[in-house]
Design a protein around this motif. Structure first.
Motif, PDB file in Angstrom:
ATOM      1  N   LYS A 294       0.851  -1.189   0.000  1.00  0.00           N
ATOM      2  CA  LYS A 294       0.000   0.000   0.000  1.00  0.00           C
ATOM      3  C   LYS A 294       0.884   1.236   0.000  1.00  0.00           C
ATOM      4  O   LYS A 294       2.043   1.170   0.412  1.00  0.00           O
ATOM      5  N   HIS A 295       0.330   2.356  -0.439  1.00  0.00           N
ATOM      6  CA  HIS A 295       1.120   3.584  -0.455  1.00  0.00           C
ATOM      7  C   HIS A 295       1.609   3.885   0.961  1.00  0.00           C
ATOM      8  O   HIS A 295       0.862   3.721   1.933  1.00  0.00           O
ATOM      9  N   TYR A 296       2.857   4.324   1.070  1.00  0.00           N
ATOM     10  CA  TYR A 296       3.477   4.460   2.381  1.00  0.00           C
ATOM     11  C   TYR A 296       2.717   5.393   3.314  1.00  0.00           C
ATOM     12  O   TYR A 296       2.773   5.247   4.541  1.00  0.00           O
ATOM     13  N   MET A 346       8.254   2.320 -14.540  1.00  0.00           N
ATOM     14  CA  MET A 346       8.622   2.144 -13.129  1.00  0.00           C
ATOM     15  C   MET A 346       9.047   3.480 -12.509  1.00  0.00           C
ATOM     16  O   MET A 346       8.612   3.827 -11.398  1.00  0.00           O
ATOM     17  N   ILE A 347       9.866   4.210 -13.229  1.00  0.00           N
ATOM     18  CA  ILE A 347      10.328   5.508 -12.707  1.00  0.00           C
ATOM     19  C   ILE A 347       9.165   6.472 -12.570  1.00  0.00           C
ATOM     20  O   ILE A 347       9.068   7.215 -11.581  1.00  0.00           O
ATOM     21  N   GLU A 348       8.243   6.449 -13.517  1.00  0.00           N
ATOM     22  CA  GLU A 348       7.072   7.317 -13.442  1.00  0.00           C
ATOM     23  C   GLU A 348       6.276   7.031 -12.168  1.00  0.00           C
ATOM     24  O   GLU A 348       5.809   7.952 -11.490  1.00  0.00           O
ATOM     25  N   PRO A 357       2.458   0.781  -4.819  1.00  0.00           N
ATOM     26  CA  PRO A 357       1.395  -0.032  -5.422  1.00  0.00           C
ATOM     27  C   PRO A 357       1.376   0.068  -6.946  1.00  0.00           C
ATOM     28  O   PRO A 357       1.189  -0.935  -7.637  1.00  0.00           O
ATOM     29  N   GLN A 358       1.582   1.280  -7.467  1.00  0.00           N
ATOM     30  CA  GLN A 358       1.645   1.447  -8.921  1.00  0.00           C
ATOM     31  C   GLN A 358       2.872   0.739  -9.485  1.00  0.00           C
ATOM     32  O   GLN A 358       2.808   0.129 -10.563  1.00  0.00           O
ATOM     33  N   ALA A 359       3.977   0.783  -8.748  1.00  0.00           N
ATOM     34  CA  ALA A 359       5.194   0.093  -9.188  1.00  0.00           C
ATOM     35  C   ALA A 359       4.968  -1.410  -9.262  1.00  0.00           C
ATOM     36  O   ALA A 359       5.412  -2.078 -10.210  1.00  0.00           O
ATOM     37  N   PHE A 360       4.261  -1.965  -8.283  1.00  0.00           N
ATOM     38  CA  PHE A 360       3.971  -3.401  -8.298  1.00  0.00           C
ATOM     39  C   PHE A 360       3.048  -3.760  -9.461  1.00  0.00           C
ATOM     40  O   PHE A 360       3.152  -4.845 -10.031  1.00  0.00           O
TER      41      PHE A 360
END
Length: 455
Positions: A294-296, A346-348, A357-360
């Motif tokens: 989840k977002h930190y 990934m960088i975005e 979460p978006q990275a995953f």
């Protein structure tokens, strides 16, 4: 890169005080017990964020402290019949065991409060000389009324805080909001000589003195759990900026709490699940996956269901890599536009306030592709991307290989037990069940077959 600054409540572009360098301070544990999963969230989140900053080309000076003198430490040391130093040394060592098992890298600096008492005393003296502090019977307090920006970080107004029923009124203070910088010694407590008599540091002054000693009077990022915003970080900010007369921290980052049935995980509540237990049952990969899922800044619920989901999610990544290795072996391809496109995704995601979460979701898109793709060049680039990104996610694929061996061993024992039951050798079946129980494995029989889980 943009991060949410608690001070402004907005996403802000990261502009460091020195080009390509980040100075970062993260509040660490008070060392009187083993760390729990709630403590681990800040450790893992900011470990990964630090790694990502390095991946993006920053040189990071990362400082994480230990509070090794505190009311809780004194109480615990008295209960164990040992000195507070022996107790804190013990749990600092235990912290490093758990952090290492979690894949959390050591900080650049790990200061302990008791090593910085001289700097703390000097800090308090400077505040007193500037008119921001006053002494009462050996206690020294920060005068909140003298600092005009008090409440700026937590977005609270001092007048509202004074009216709050929860504020404890101390007769020695000029104002109920004033906080302790130095505590007068009590009988049988650790103490140090000071201009105000024997005593010990207050909690808030510790981090200000240690961070300024190691990172300077101004640095880039201060991070920790959002339960620290008030009063700890608010008070740190006030005393640090009162001392120097300038902005202390450029960006404040705060992670959400780990909750159990919607209640914050904490030792005082008694709903803790320590990291050592979680590692034993689920392993470091599942725990890191869970803590980053989840977002930190959002709260996250801890339960066996969530942990099993995280374990299964990591297994999907591991299985995809196994499938790639099966298909292409040692074949390796140079990167082309495919790698550049997916690296950009990934960088975005992570440049946008470290959106894990978006990275995953990017990773699992590639997992899906890997299972259907046959072109060696593409599969090789997917494998290389996973390896590249693991620099900041910090998974341990060697542990996963060991885990598979353990799972195979357990399943073999269950197979032997089922065979014993079929031939009505219940004595052997019970012995195998007892063996599994000693390994912390619970087995469950049903019409659908036998399943198992870690106890």
């Amino acid at each position: 890169m943009r991060i949410t600054n608690t001070l402004s409540g907005k996403k802000e572009e990261l502009k460091t005080l020195e080009p390509n360098k980040v100075k970062m301070y993260v509040c660490g544990p008070t060392v009187y017990n083993l760390i729990h999963v709630g403590n681990a969230r800040a450790a893992v989140v900011f470990d990964s964020f630090r790694r990502y900053l390095e991946y993006r080309g920053y040189s990071v000076t990362y400082t994480q402290n230990f509070t090794d003198i505190d009311d809780k430490i004194i109480k615990a040391s008295n209960e164990e019949g040992i000195s507070s130093k022996i107790l804190s040394d013990k749990y600092i060592a235990e912290y490093f065991k758990d952090a290492c098992a979690l894949g959390v890298r050591p900080a650049t600096f790990h200061p302990r409060t008791t090593d910085f008492v001289d700097q703390i005393i000097k800090f308090v003296q400077e505040l007193q000389e500037k008119g921001y502090a006053y002494e009462r019977n050996g206690d020294v307090y920060f005068d909140v009324s003298k600092f005009k920006n008090y409440g700026e970080l937590s977005h609270r107004k001092p007048e509202d805080m004074r009216a709050g029923a929860r504020i404890e009124v101390n007769e020695a203070k000029d104002d109920p909001l004033d906080f302790t910088l130095w505590k007068a010694a009590k009988p049988d407590e650790p103490s140090w000589d000071s201009p105000w008599g024997k005593g010990r540091p207050g909690w808030h002054i510790e981090c200000s003195a240690m961070s300024s000693s190691l990172l300077g009077d101004a640095f880039d990022i201060h991070a920790g759990g959002n339960d620290l915003i008030f009063p700890h970080h608010e008070n740190e900010k006030a005393q640090s900026e009162a001392r120097t007369g300038k902005k202390w921290v450029s960006y404040w980052m705060h992670n959400g709490m780990v909750a159990v049935k919607e209640e914050k995980m904490s030792k005082s509540v008694g709903n803790i699940f320590n990291v050592r237990q979680a590692l034993k049952i689920y392993g470091s990969n599942a725990l890191r996956m869970y803590l980053l899922s989840k977002h930190y800044r959002s709260p996250i619920e801890f339960s066996s269901e969530r942990m099993e989901e995280a374990k299964a999610a990591f297994k999907r990544i591991s299985n995809a890599l196994d499938e790639i290795n099966r298909k292409i072996g040692d074949f390796n391809s140079d990167e082309d536009t495919f790698t550049q496109e997916w690296r950009g995704k990934m960088i975005e995601a992570l440049d946008d306030d470290f959106n894990t979460p978006q990275a995953f979701s990017v990773i699992f898109e590639l997992v899906k592709l890997a299972l259907s793709e046959e072109r060696k060049e593409i599969l090789s680039q997917i494998r290389n991307l996973f390896d590249e990104w693991n620099y900041f996610f910090g998974f341990n694929f060697e542990e996963e290989n060991v885990s598979k061996e353990v799972d195979g061993f357990i399943e073999e024992l269950i197979k032997l037990r089922n065979e014993a039951r079929l031939r009505k050798d219940y004595k052997q079946a019970d012995e195998i069940r007892d063996t599994l129980k000693k390994l912390s494995v619970e087995i469950r029989d049903s019409a659908q077959g036998t399943t198992w889980r870690w106890m």
